[in-house]
Design a protein around this motif. Sequence first.
Motif: not given
Length: 298
Positions: A196-198, A205-206, A241-243, A259-260
């Motif tokens: 996704e767009d970050r 990011g992914g 996503g970011r979670y 996002g880790g």
Amino acid sequence: DGTAVVARDGALGRVRLSDGALLDTAKDAYPQKPSRCHAFSLTRPAAKGAFGFACGEPRGPTTLYAYEPMRGAMREIARFDRPRVVVSSANGAVIVHGGCKEDDRGGKDGEHAYCILSHDNVWREVRLKGDIGQERVVALGDGRVVILSPPMGDLAAARLTVLDKGRATTRPVVLPTLTQEQARVLKLGVWMEGFEDRRSGEAIGGWVEAGGTMLGVEVALDGRAKVGQYVRDAGSPIVSGRYGLGWTAAKRGYETTDGGMTWTPFDAPEPIADKTVSRSCGPIGCAAQGWLRVGWGE
């Protein structure tokens, strides 16, 4: 406002997050019955917080709806006659695997088609050719499309391509200094769907998965990559996503909201159930392994 909207089987429900109370229902909010739905962002510069749902059933059609708060109903924005993969870029843009025609799933003569909805509310079709198949596609808010080609066993082979008004610019993905564990996951793991767009179009990011371990990755548009924290103690975390949420047999939990890039430990309470029917994560929390995590952080 502290509530969540749920769509299923043609009905909408509004649930209060603080105690799970069902506040309101609309039984005939959309025509697709039966159906199960997944929410995605449709935010626009003039419509902050807008969202919609992708609804479907196995072997049935896939329909995308936009939620209209003034009517408490949903408006159809796209329909495909067979199951489709629908991916949000987390910025209001949506990517559907396959062509924009209802019956066009792409894949002809080594060609991969994508139907993309950007902030101008116009569906556009992108067709990719060549030695592809594992690419991850992200639509940026300004209309550009980013294609990430994973390393497929050779870290030096990873590439990032930016499509901008018909022009393609390709760069190698430049990785930072890696630990042995990070390098193994990136080289042998699966670069998962859903990049996704970050940072407002500055990077994508992914996640990369290997043996149940999830490793977060961000790649800037110039090709420079940032790799997240490797946490093996998090068991088999669930990410979106970011979670992300992970746990151990010792009831020690780990969560991430970036996002880790970092994981924060916490003490998990007793599970509320022996098992969880659904496993999911998102901005409002996470459900997994008998736990229901509402909110993030403190």
